[in-house]
Design a protein around this motif. Structure first.
Motif, PDB file in Angstrom:
ATOM      1  N   ASN A 100       0.848  -1.185   0.000  1.00 52.73           N
ATOM      2  CA  ASN A 100       0.000   0.000   0.000  1.00 52.73           C
ATOM      3  C   ASN A 100       0.885   1.236   0.000  1.00 52.73           C
ATOM      4  N   PRO A 101       1.422   1.550  -1.194  1.00 55.95           N
ATOM      5  CA  PRO A 101       2.437   2.603  -1.220  1.00 55.95           C
ATOM      6  C   PRO A 101       1.905   4.016  -1.061  1.00 55.95           C
ATOM      7  N   GLY A 102       0.651   4.179  -0.825  1.00 57.54           N
ATOM      8  CA  GLY A 102       0.161   5.536  -0.564  1.00 57.54           C
ATOM      9  C   GLY A 102      -0.900   5.932  -1.571  1.00 57.54           C
ATOM     10  N   LEU A 103      -1.814   6.745  -1.124  1.00 58.43           N
ATOM     11  CA  LEU A 103      -2.929   7.129  -1.986  1.00 58.43           C
ATOM     12  C   LEU A 103      -2.502   8.092  -3.081  1.00 58.43           C
ATOM     13  N   HIS A 104      -1.448   8.826  -2.824  1.00 56.54           N
ATOM     14  CA  HIS A 104      -1.092   9.887  -3.776  1.00 56.54           C
ATOM     15  C   HIS A 104       0.185   9.564  -4.520  1.00 56.54           C
ATOM     16  N   GLU A 105       0.339   8.280  -4.858  1.00 59.89           N
ATOM     17  CA  GLU A 105       1.593   7.860  -5.463  1.00 59.89           C
ATOM     18  C   GLU A 105       1.920   8.615  -6.758  1.00 59.89           C
ATOM     19  N   SER A 106       0.890   8.942  -7.529  1.00 64.62           N
ATOM     20  CA  SER A 106       1.182   9.565  -8.821  1.00 64.62           C
ATOM     21  C   SER A 106       1.427  11.069  -8.706  1.00 64.62           C
ATOM     22  N   GLU A 107       1.175  11.613  -7.535  1.00 62.10           N
ATOM     23  CA  GLU A 107       1.393  13.058  -7.381  1.00 62.10           C
ATOM     24  C   GLU A 107       2.791  13.342  -6.856  1.00 62.10           C
ATOM     25  N   PRO A 108       3.620  13.995  -7.657  1.00 60.18           N
ATOM     26  CA  PRO A 108       4.947  14.297  -7.138  1.00 60.18           C
ATOM     27  C   PRO A 108       4.876  15.443  -6.150  1.00 60.18           C
ATOM     28  N   GLN A 109       5.833  15.467  -5.229  1.00 57.71           N
ATOM     29  CA  GLN A 109       5.874  16.609  -4.335  1.00 57.71           C
ATOM     30  C   GLN A 109       6.452  17.791  -5.092  1.00 57.71           C
ATOM     31  N   GLU A 110       6.093  18.946  -4.682  1.00 55.22           N
ATOM     32  CA  GLU A 110       6.581  20.146  -5.350  1.00 55.22           C
ATOM     33  C   GLU A 110       8.035  20.430  -4.940  1.00 55.22           C
ATOM     34  N   PRO A 111       8.919  20.799  -5.897  1.00 51.32           N
ATOM     35  CA  PRO A 111      10.278  21.124  -5.454  1.00 51.32           C
ATOM     36  C   PRO A 111      10.255  22.365  -4.575  1.00 51.32           C
ATOM     37  N   LEU A 112      10.960  22.297  -3.458  1.00 51.80           N
ATOM     38  CA  LEU A 112      10.959  23.441  -2.551  1.00 51.80           C
ATOM     39  C   LEU A 112      12.252  24.234  -2.705  1.00 51.80           C
ATOM     40  N   GLN A 113      13.310  23.513  -3.053  1.00 57.75           N
ATOM     41  CA  GLN A 113      14.619  24.150  -3.082  1.00 57.75           C
ATOM     42  C   GLN A 113      15.051  24.384  -4.522  1.00 57.75           C
ATOM     43  N   ILE A 114      15.218  25.632  -4.870  1.00 48.48           N
ATOM     44  CA  ILE A 114      15.669  25.958  -6.220  1.00 48.48           C
ATOM     45  C   ILE A 114      17.021  26.664  -6.111  1.00 48.48           C
ATOM     46  N   VAL A 115      18.069  25.866  -6.067  1.00 51.94           N
ATOM     47  CA  VAL A 115      19.426  26.426  -6.055  1.00 51.94           C
ATOM     48  C   VAL A 115      20.201  25.641  -7.104  1.00 51.94           C
ATOM     49  N   ASP A 116      20.923  26.364  -7.969  1.00 55.17           N
ATOM     50  CA  ASP A 116      21.683  25.657  -8.997  1.00 55.17           C
ATOM     51  C   ASP A 116      23.067  25.302  -8.449  1.00 55.17           C
ATOM     52  N   TRP A 117      23.237  24.024  -8.060  1.00 54.76           N
ATOM     53  CA  TRP A 117      24.518  23.608  -7.485  1.00 54.76           C
ATOM     54  C   TRP A 117      25.336  22.763  -8.465  1.00 54.76           C
ATOM     55  N   CYS A 118      24.858  22.678  -9.721  1.00 51.30           N
ATOM     56  CA  CYS A 118      25.581  21.857 -10.710  1.00 51.30           C
ATOM     57  C   CYS A 118      26.970  22.407 -11.020  1.00 51.30           C
ATOM     58  N   CYS A 119      27.099  23.763 -10.823  1.00 48.94           N
ATOM     59  CA  CYS A 119      28.339  24.433 -11.223  1.00 48.94           C
ATOM     60  C   CYS A 119      29.483  24.242 -10.223  1.00 48.94           C
ATOM     61  N   MET A 120      29.210  23.556  -9.120  1.00 50.85           N
ATOM     62  CA  MET A 120      30.265  23.372  -8.108  1.00 50.85           C
ATOM     63  C   MET A 120      31.442  22.603  -8.692  1.00 50.85           C
ATOM     64  N   PRO A 121      32.673  22.878  -8.196  1.00 50.51           N
ATOM     65  CA  PRO A 121      33.822  22.108  -8.706  1.00 50.51           C
ATOM     66  C   PRO A 121      33.604  20.611  -8.474  1.00 50.51           C
ATOM     67  N   GLU A 122      33.986  19.818  -9.459  1.00 51.87           N
ATOM     68  CA  GLU A 122      33.716  18.374  -9.440  1.00 51.87           C
ATOM     69  C   GLU A 122      34.257  17.693  -8.174  1.00 51.87           C
ATOM     70  N   GLU A 123      35.428  18.165  -7.671  1.00 48.95           N
ATOM     71  CA  GLU A 123      36.022  17.484  -6.497  1.00 48.95           C
ATOM     72  C   GLU A 123      35.146  17.623  -5.238  1.00 48.95           C
ATOM     73  N   GLU A 124      34.316  18.671  -5.204  1.00 46.50           N
ATOM     74  CA  GLU A 124      33.416  18.860  -4.043  1.00 46.50           C
ATOM     75  C   GLU A 124      32.412  17.707  -3.921  1.00 46.50           C
ATOM     76  N   PHE A 125      32.092  17.102  -5.105  1.00 47.40           N
ATOM     77  CA  PHE A 125      31.106  16.021  -5.094  1.00 47.40           C
ATOM     78  C   PHE A 125      31.734  14.696  -4.676  1.00 47.40           C
ATOM     79  N   LEU A 126      33.061  14.660  -4.664  1.00 48.20           N
ATOM     80  CA  LEU A 126      33.739  13.373  -4.463  1.00 48.20           C
ATOM     81  C   LEU A 126      34.290  13.202  -3.049  1.00 48.20           C
ATOM     82  N   THR A 127      34.038  14.173  -2.176  1.00 48.56           N
ATOM     83  CA  THR A 127      34.565  14.064  -0.814  1.00 48.56           C
ATOM     84  C   THR A 127      33.818  12.968  -0.037  1.00 48.56           C
ATOM     85  N   ALA A 128      34.479  12.484   1.033  1.00 55.35           N
ATOM     86  CA  ALA A 128      33.846  11.445   1.857  1.00 55.35           C
ATOM     87  C   ALA A 128      32.523  11.954   2.424  1.00 55.35           C
ATOM     88  N   GLU A 129      32.492  13.239   2.769  1.00 50.90           N
ATOM     89  CA  GLU A 129      31.271  13.805   3.342  1.00 50.90           C
ATOM     90  C   GLU A 129      30.123  13.800   2.321  1.00 50.90           C
TER      91      GLU A 129
END
Lengths: 199, 83
Positions: A100-129
């Motif tokens: 019973n995965p939920g009554l509203h399975e087909s309704e996506p939640q609205e995005p709340l956070q609109i920040v463009d973080w794609c431009c971060m240096p690639e090494e930032e994505f590869l840290t252990a953290e």
């Protein structure tokens, strides 16, 4: 002889007749993918090892019922995902609602956070953290979304294969994958968005 | 001008869009919408990045030796451990 992409060919007849050497070669070939699935689903090496053992014990016991209609990997993934979901149900029953995965399975939640973080240096994505944050975000997904996300985006199964493993429709796979990805994006935006704003 | 209502409707399709799984007509609609809607463009870009981060961080895993040994032992397959 049967064969699957990237795997050694195997003999279905030998497997079904209980040939132990043939079964050992299947264990050798498929244990990394089953172990990884367990790790990603349960986030704990001991639980992943339990899933690995239980999957191959059940596979061996039920080998006579495997007719080769699906691939060996689909069959093993099916056993392993059932084991993983049962284990989660025992540990955190509230987190597993597969039927019973939920009554509203087909309704996506609205995005709340609109920040463009794609431009971060690639090494930032590869840290252990950052990696720990990725694992944490995935482990926060409800089990019915997490299993679809792991099979599709981490294990690389097609929509059709994922539907076969979970015995759900391809449409349900697409819907759950979409919800899982949007939730993860939201979660990662909270983390990476903050890093971008700090720079 | 885009409407907020369009963003909500398109949200359902964005996962299929980043997979290249949609009909051309719907792809064109999303692309046209994104030209005018910075928020949706950011959602699509960060969604694609999210997926690619998980895909690249999932390198093949080697089953640790002791886990492999215990597995073969539990399955009574010890004789095949070193083949």
């Amino acid at each position: 002889m049967n064969s699957e992409q990237g795997q050694k060919p195997y003999s279905l007849d030998a497997l079904r007749s209980g040939d132990r050497a043939e079964f050992a070669s299947i264990v050798e070939a498929y244990s990394p993918m089953i172990y990884r699935l367990g790790l990603k689903m349960l986030n704990n090496p001991q639980d992943a090892e339990d899933i690995l053992q239980e999957t191959f014990i059940k596979a061996y016991r039920n080998i006579g019922k495997f007719y080769g209609r699906s691939s060996v990997s689909t069959w093993l993934y099916r056993i392993a995902t059932n084991e993983a979901l049962m284990s989660l149900r025992r540990k955190r029953p509230e987190a597993v609602s597969f039927e019973n995965p939920g009554l509203h399975e087909s309704e996506p939640q609205e995005p709340l956070q609109i920040v463009d973080w794609c431009c971060m240096p690639e090494e930032e994505f590869l840290t252990a953290e950052s990696r720990a944050r990725l694992d944490e975000a995935a482990s926060r997904l409800p089990a019915n979304l997490r299993v679809v996300f792991i099979l599709r985006d981490i294990e690389g199964l097609s929509t059709r294969e994922t539907a076969q493993v979970l015995d759900i429709s391809e449409m349900a796979v697409k819907t759950r994958l979409s919800r899982a990805r949007l939730r993860l994006r939201e979660d990662l935006t909270e983390y990476f968005g903050q890093l971008v704003e700090e720079e | 001008m885009h409407r907020h209502e369009d963003c909500r409707q398109l949200l359902n399709s964005l996962s299929g869009y980043v997979d290249g799984d949609l009909h051309q007509e719907l792809c064109d609609e999303i692309e046209l919408h994104m030209k005018d809607c910075e928020n949706c463009r950011i959602v699509v870009d960060t969604l694609s990045k999210t997926i690619s981060l998980y895909q690249t961080s999932s390198e093949p895993i080697k089953v640790p030796d002791e886990v492999r040994q215990r597995l073969f032992h539990r399955l009574d397959l010890d004789e095949f451990l070193n083949l």
